[in-house]
Write an enzyme that holds these catalytic residues in place. Sequence first.
Site, mmCIF file in Angstrom:
data_model
loop_
_atom_site.group_PDB
_atom_site.id
_atom_site.type_symbol
_atom_site.label_atom_id
_atom_site.label_comp_id
_atom_site.label_asym_id
_atom_site.label_seq_id
_atom_site.Cartn_x
_atom_site.Cartn_y
_atom_site.Cartn_z
ATOM 1 N N CYS A 40 0.825 -1.211 0.000
ATOM 2 C CA CYS A 40 0.000 0.000 0.000
ATOM 3 C C CYS A 40 0.862 1.266 0.000
ATOM 4 O O CYS A 40 1.943 1.282 0.584
ATOM 5 C CB CYS A 40 -0.873 0.047 1.235
ATOM 6 S SG CYS A 40 -1.935 -1.374 1.392
ATOM 7 N N ARG B 106 5.365 -0.431 -6.150
ATOM 8 C CA ARG B 106 5.313 -1.166 -4.893
ATOM 9 C C ARG B 106 4.274 -2.286 -4.905
ATOM 10 O O ARG B 106 4.261 -3.125 -4.020
ATOM 11 C CB ARG B 106 5.015 -0.211 -3.742
ATOM 12 C CG ARG B 106 6.089 0.851 -3.566
ATOM 13 C CD ARG B 106 5.654 1.882 -2.562
ATOM 14 N NE ARG B 106 5.590 1.309 -1.238
ATOM 15 C CZ ARG B 106 6.574 1.320 -0.369
ATOM 16 N NH1 ARG B 106 7.710 1.898 -0.694
ATOM 17 N NH2 ARG B 106 6.444 0.784 0.812
ATOM 18 N N TRP C 198 -3.052 -2.589 -1.473
ATOM 19 C CA TRP C 198 -2.705 -3.988 -1.720
ATOM 20 C C TRP C 198 -3.532 -4.762 -0.708
ATOM 21 O O TRP C 198 -3.327 -4.635 0.504
ATOM 22 C CB TRP C 198 -1.215 -4.180 -1.477
ATOM 23 C CG TRP C 198 -0.662 -5.515 -1.842
ATOM 24 C CD1 TRP C 198 -0.291 -5.933 -3.090
ATOM 25 C CD2 TRP C 198 -0.369 -6.600 -0.948
ATOM 26 N NE1 TRP C 198 0.196 -7.216 -3.033
ATOM 27 C CE2 TRP C 198 0.159 -7.651 -1.737
ATOM 28 C CE3 TRP C 198 -0.522 -6.803 0.421
ATOM 29 C CZ2 TRP C 198 0.538 -8.874 -1.186
ATOM 30 C CZ3 TRP C 198 -0.129 -8.018 0.965
ATOM 31 C CH2 TRP C 198 0.396 -9.026 0.161
ATOM 32 N N ASN D 14 -1.818 2.577 5.850
ATOM 33 C CA ASN D 14 -0.967 1.421 5.529
ATOM 34 C C ASN D 14 -0.769 0.629 6.818
ATOM 35 O O ASN D 14 -0.653 1.227 7.897
ATOM 36 C CB ASN D 14 0.419 1.861 5.049
ATOM 37 C CG ASN D 14 0.387 2.388 3.631
ATOM 38 O OD1 ASN D 14 -0.661 2.407 2.992
ATOM 39 N ND2 ASN D 14 1.540 2.821 3.144
ATOM 40 N N GLY D 15 -0.654 -0.687 6.694
ATOM 41 C CA GLY D 15 -0.441 -1.509 7.892
ATOM 42 C C GLY D 15 -1.691 -2.304 8.222
ATOM 43 O O GLY D 15 -2.602 -2.429 7.392
ATOM 44 N N GLU E 167 17.682 -18.583 -5.316
ATOM 45 C CA GLU E 167 17.370 -17.251 -5.834
ATOM 46 C C GLU E 167 16.848 -17.357 -7.277
ATOM 47 O O GLU E 167 15.903 -16.673 -7.660
ATOM 48 C CB GLU E 167 18.620 -16.360 -5.734
ATOM 49 C CG GLU E 167 18.494 -14.960 -6.293
ATOM 50 C CD GLU E 167 17.351 -14.136 -5.680
ATOM 51 O OE1 GLU E 167 16.736 -14.551 -4.687
ATOM 52 O OE2 GLU E 167 17.059 -13.078 -6.263
ATOM 53 N N LYS F 251 13.158 -16.145 -8.478
ATOM 54 C CA LYS F 251 12.943 -15.193 -9.580
ATOM 55 C C LYS F 251 11.975 -15.778 -10.597
ATOM 56 O O LYS F 251 11.063 -15.105 -11.054
ATOM 57 C CB LYS F 251 14.254 -14.845 -10.307
ATOM 58 C CG LYS F 251 15.246 -13.979 -9.598
ATOM 59 C CD LYS F 251 14.830 -12.546 -9.430
ATOM 60 C CE LYS F 251 14.099 -12.360 -8.133
ATOM 61 N NZ LYS F 251 14.868 -11.996 -6.972
ATOM 62 N N GLU G 6 8.327 -15.988 -9.195
ATOM 63 C CA GLU G 6 7.590 -14.748 -8.918
ATOM 64 C C GLU G 6 7.226 -13.967 -10.171
ATOM 65 O O GLU G 6 6.194 -13.303 -10.183
ATOM 66 C CB GLU G 6 8.290 -13.869 -7.874
ATOM 67 C CG GLU G 6 9.611 -13.301 -8.260
ATOM 68 C CD GLU G 6 10.269 -12.541 -7.116
ATOM 69 O OE1 GLU G 6 9.569 -12.013 -6.253
ATOM 70 O OE2 GLU G 6 11.502 -12.484 -7.102
ATOM 71 N N HIS H 177 17.333 -38.009 -2.252
ATOM 72 C CA HIS H 177 16.578 -38.270 -1.023
ATOM 73 C C HIS H 177 15.104 -37.926 -1.181
ATOM 74 O O HIS H 177 14.385 -37.767 -0.198
ATOM 75 C CB HIS H 177 17.195 -37.494 0.151
ATOM 76 C CG HIS H 177 18.603 -37.918 0.439
ATOM 77 N ND1 HIS H 177 18.906 -39.158 0.946
ATOM 78 C CD2 HIS H 177 19.788 -37.286 0.235
ATOM 79 C CE1 HIS H 177 20.228 -39.277 1.070
ATOM 80 N NE2 HIS H 177 20.780 -38.131 0.640
ATOM 81 N N LYS I 241 6.455 -4.669 -3.518
ATOM 82 C CA LYS I 241 7.893 -4.408 -3.443
ATOM 83 C C LYS I 241 8.388 -4.411 -2.008
ATOM 84 O O LYS I 241 9.433 -4.941 -1.702
ATOM 85 C CB LYS I 241 8.209 -3.072 -4.123
ATOM 86 C CG LYS I 241 9.689 -2.733 -4.159
ATOM 87 C CD LYS I 241 10.463 -3.700 -5.029
ATOM 88 C CE LYS I 241 11.952 -3.515 -4.971
ATOM 89 N NZ LYS I 241 12.648 -4.745 -5.383
HETATM 90 C C1 F6R Z 1 12.023 -11.205 -4.368
HETATM 91 C C2 F6R Z 1 11.906 -10.108 -3.426
HETATM 92 C C3 F6R Z 1 11.424 -10.404 -2.054
HETATM 93 C C4 F6R Z 1 12.184 -9.529 -1.032
HETATM 94 C C5 F6R Z 1 11.602 -9.734 0.376
HETATM 95 C C6 F6R Z 1 12.389 -8.959 1.405
HETATM 96 O O1 F6R Z 1 12.490 -10.774 -5.602
HETATM 97 O O2 F6R Z 1 12.181 -8.991 -3.754
HETATM 98 O O3 F6R Z 1 11.547 -11.753 -1.740
HETATM 99 O O4 F6R Z 1 13.529 -9.882 -1.076
HETATM 100 O O5 F6R Z 1 10.268 -9.327 0.403
HETATM 101 O O6 F6R Z 1 12.415 -7.610 1.093
HETATM 102 P P1 F6R Z 1 13.516 -6.646 1.677
HETATM 103 O O7 F6R Z 1 14.813 -7.054 1.087
HETATM 104 O O8 F6R Z 1 13.083 -5.280 1.246
HETATM 105 O O9 F6R Z 1 13.493 -6.824 3.158
#
Ligand code: F6R
Length: 617
Positions: free
Chosen positions: A2, A27, A77, A102-103, A489, A493, A496, A512, A612
Amino acid sequence: MCGIVGGISKKNITPVLINGLKKLEYRGYDSAGIVTLCKNNKLNRARAVGKVVNLEKRIKDKKTPMDGTIGIAHTRWATHGEPSSRNAHPHICNHSVSVVHNGIIENFLELKATQEADGYIFTSDTDTEVIGHAIHQYLQDSESLLEATQKAILTFKGAYGIGVISPKDPGHIIATRSGSPLVIGISNKGNFIASDQMALLDITKDFIYLLEGDIADITLDSVTIYDKDGNQVEREIKTSKLKSGQVSKRGYDHYMLKEIFEQPQAIRDTLESRITKDSVLLSAFGYKAEDIFKNTKHIQIIACGTSYNAGLVGKYWLEDIAKISTHIEVASEYRYRNPIILDNTLFITISQSGETADTLEALKALKKRSKGKNIHTLTICNSAESSLTRESELTFLTHAGPEIGVASTKAFTTQLVSLALLSVVMGRCHKQVSKQQEAKIVDGLNRLPGLIKQTLKQEDQIKELAKTFKDKFNALFIGRGTMHAIAMEGALKLKEISYIHAEAFPAGELKHGPIALIDKDTPVIAIAPNDRLLDKLKSNLQEVNSRGSQMIVFEDEAAKITPMKGMTIVPTTTDLGRITAPIIFTIPLQLLSYHVALIKGTNIDQPRNLAKSVTVE
Ligand code: F6R
């Protein structure tokens, strides 16, 4: 997640609010809304599901023009209640109080029951409406909107960043935060609020960052702040170094692609002033770092998502280079456990945003739990003015620059560089790293921007490979050692942004259980550095290959993987060391997920359901 924008200015506030909302689109959100206090002193609202352009259309279609000079706006959001116009913010209570939030208000059901009993009508499924009703209730016997809001927030449990306006006290915006970020932008055109300074960079570079529990009474020419105990306080005005232009795609089709290609520069920026030609500067971690690092006996890393994956690589390096026992856990678990906290532990949080609720709350919880113990905290963070940097004793900024694509790329590789620097200084403090070893690592770090540039040239080949995934629903990533973290990672990627189900396993673990998943429709992506586990990995590749899977192997040229049927080998640059290899192998995996998503036609920069900065639990 949000986003809040608000402001009071000499001119019509609507264009400023809409522009601010657009800057917050990255975001992640699913609806948007705006309220202005119009010339007739009435609240005028527009809300729409989907993008801010839909909201703009709504505003144009309105009979009453949104011509006020004071207003609040929001991108939502969904947490409580589906994405819909009725759930979008701002919410209005009895035509006289409008709020954006927000929150999460955790005790909202309790408050709602009392407010319903008092005759308040709820028109949405959100937790936010209780805020408007509570302020409205207190406004009946308060002298100002400020006083009513001060009384109302005492009844809220949970996290909030809130903006409030009311025709009963026109000319004022009340802004308050606890657990969710909120900044005030100061300018000679007016005063503004936002959950993220990005929203206001076109208007001002001067910001006040509200502290936990602060409440601000904002007018056209004044900002008065009170702390959580109600005392009037001064908060410093800081000038942001960010440029509004940094938040543009600069000719790339997507922010994510731009950010992938920015990595050589981002890493140069992370290294700048932190290294000499053959050593790492301990002072880069702050003046207290030497004492703290020398006394560190244990390390606990806490992070989420991509930052957690970076931390996993860090664990290998810290144990391997500095010889300090290092644990890592996702923040959402750590915060609710009763972990054993040992004296002389250094807690490291890693975060791009510095606002991730789970990480922040885990840090606060461990600080409470370890009262009386000798512990210290360090955050590796990309945001200088964030809640994590404020909560931590030591801060190391990653200097990646603003990252707008929801899928983290340059933040990850700069986190790795930061962890490499930390491993070296920690190792030096514990007399585990010789001058020669240090010089070799520094040399490797210095070569990274060039190596990444070289790796980025493989984009066309990776674009071709991406076609393999056109009709696929599953993929497996494998690696050993730090490459297991890189495989994780890579899988994160891919899932997502392309919505392909992807999992990562340590290659030795396949037999296993996970090997049962392998069939001709499940591509396996393997990472093959030229390290001491190479022969073991080669055996794992045989195991996979003999089960008929399509395989893509990203190898160090010197690894010389034997070609097999159904296997595509992509050699990357050779001569990679334990620090450079994980960073370099990240690049083709980022490009692969980007091009698969492009083929799938997903919303790459704002993938479905994701945000984000995850500022709620
Ligand atoms: C994946 C991604 C998320 C963030 C996670 C933590 O591409 O961006 O998994 O890494 O939400 O976010 P931060 O690093 O801002 O604490």
